[in-house]
Design a protein around this motif. Structure first.
Motif, mmCIF file in Angstrom:
data_model
loop_
_atom_site.group_PDB
_atom_site.id
_atom_site.type_symbol
_atom_site.label_atom_id
_atom_site.label_comp_id
_atom_site.label_asym_id
_atom_site.label_seq_id
_atom_site.Cartn_x
_atom_site.Cartn_y
_atom_site.Cartn_z
ATOM 1 N N THR A 120 0.778 -1.343 0.022
ATOM 2 C CA THR A 120 -0.060 0.215 0.383
ATOM 3 C C THR A 120 0.953 0.977 0.103
ATOM 4 O OG1 THR A 120 -1.417 -0.661 1.324
ATOM 5 C CG2 THR A 120 -1.775 1.127 1.292
ATOM 6 N N ASP A 158 0.131 5.810 -0.470
ATOM 7 C CA ASP A 158 -1.071 6.732 -0.209
ATOM 8 C C ASP A 158 -0.267 8.119 -0.121
ATOM 9 O OD1 ASP A 158 -2.651 8.394 0.432
ATOM 10 O OD2 ASP A 158 -3.899 7.705 2.466
ATOM 11 N N ARG A 188 -0.781 -0.773 -4.287
ATOM 12 C CA ARG A 188 -1.593 -0.069 -4.476
ATOM 13 C C ARG A 188 -1.615 0.792 -4.717
ATOM 14 N NH1 ARG A 188 -7.725 -2.351 -2.614
ATOM 15 N NH2 ARG A 188 -7.425 -3.751 -4.447
ATOM 16 N N ARG A 221 -2.839 4.743 -3.943
ATOM 17 C CA ARG A 221 -3.250 6.654 -3.864
ATOM 18 C C ARG A 221 -3.157 7.997 -4.323
ATOM 19 N NH1 ARG A 221 -7.111 5.452 1.314
ATOM 20 N NH2 ARG A 221 -8.151 3.935 0.361
ATOM 21 N N ASP A 239 -5.866 2.352 -6.710
ATOM 22 C CA ASP A 239 -6.790 2.326 -5.603
ATOM 23 C C ASP A 239 -7.756 2.324 -6.976
ATOM 24 O OD1 ASP A 239 -7.611 1.373 -3.202
ATOM 25 O OD2 ASP A 239 -8.344 3.568 -2.971
#
Length: 273
Positions: free
Chosen positions: A130, A132, A152, A154, A176
């Motif tokens: 992840t 972000d 993933r 963002r 995402d």
């Protein structure tokens, strides 16, 4: 005198005599080893002063809302979760996460990040799940910034400039799905795409790289036109300037006395003599 514990007693094993000095040395050795082990564990768990660290199947480093203007340089190499949201980080260099090969979650949201260096996530690319980067000030990223990243990602709520480089970077990413429609064009090479989700524009068959090539071709055409115009203007100036010089030279030659006039003047002078 050293004591004999259980020595030469029927039915009991033979014991080595132990002196008080030996026991004292053993105790000192055990204390030293325990201290060294604690120092080793402490050094492995060194936490940045502005952050809080805990253990959860690896080290979790919590640096949220600490007014940081850069990524802490002394992060534990066994970090699996790194939370850096709500700070004042403006630039992320290639050395920021070097050696963090076990990092699975990285939160850089709600900063003021304007630029990422190529290869900045390379060391963690295999483990990262992840990433972000939402709510920052990113308008563009180098294509190699996300090299080998399979996490993933963002990217929502950034002032993206929709052009060829962004398109190439997004082709390498797994965005995402919950925030994919919030990755919008704040500016664009074509005005009609401003305010629209980037993925929606690309799914509509738009290729920003074609616009880039067309823009480059137009720029080259304009440059060539200007160059030819300058050459032609110089030739015209050169010809006109030479024509003016030639006209002045002809007028000067005409103003000079001819050979017949000189001969007549000579004859006149001879007659007078």
């Amino acid at each position: 005198m050293p004591s004999m514990i259980g020595a030469l007693r029927p039915g009991r094993p033979f014991m080595v005599p132990i002196s008080c000095g030996s026991v004292y040395l053993v105790c000192i050795w055990m204390v030293l080893m325990t201290t060294l082990m604690k120092m080793k564990v402490a050094s492995a768990w060194t936490c940045p002063r502005s952050c809080h660290c805990s253990e959860r199947s690896g080290i979790v480093v919590q640096c949220t809302s600490r007014s940081l203007d850069s990524v802490p340089p002394d992060l534990p190499l066994d970090t699996v979760v790194l939370l850096l949201s709500s700070n004042r980080i403006r630039h992320v260099g290639v050395q920021a996460f070097q050696g963090l090969r076990h990092l699975r979650e990285l939160d850089l949201s709600h900063n003021i990040i304007e630029s990422l260096e190529p290869g900045v996530f390379l060391d963690m690319s295999e483990a990262l799940r992840t990433l972000d980067l939402s709510n920052n000030q990113l308008s563009s990223v180098p294509r190699d910034a996300f090299a080998k990243v399979h996490a993933r990602v963002r990217l929502s709520h950034n002032p993206w400039h929709c052009e060829c480089a962004l398109q190439e970077a997004l082709q390498e990413l797994r965005l995402d799905p919950e925030t994919i429609n919030e990755v919008s064009c704040s500016t664009s090479v074509r005005e009609e795409f401003v305010g629209r989700p980037v993925i929606q524009v690309l799914d509509g068959g738009v290729n920003f790289c074609n616009f880039h090539h067309k823009t480059t071709d137009v720029a080259m055409f304009v440059a060539m036109f200007c160059w030819f115009s300058m050459v032609i203007a110089y030739i015209i100036y050169y010809v006109r300037h030479n024509q003016e010089d030639a006209r002045r030279h002809m007028e000067y030659l005409k103003s000079l006395p001819s050979a017949t006039d000189i001969s007549n003047e000579h004859d006149t002078a001879s007659s007078v003599m």
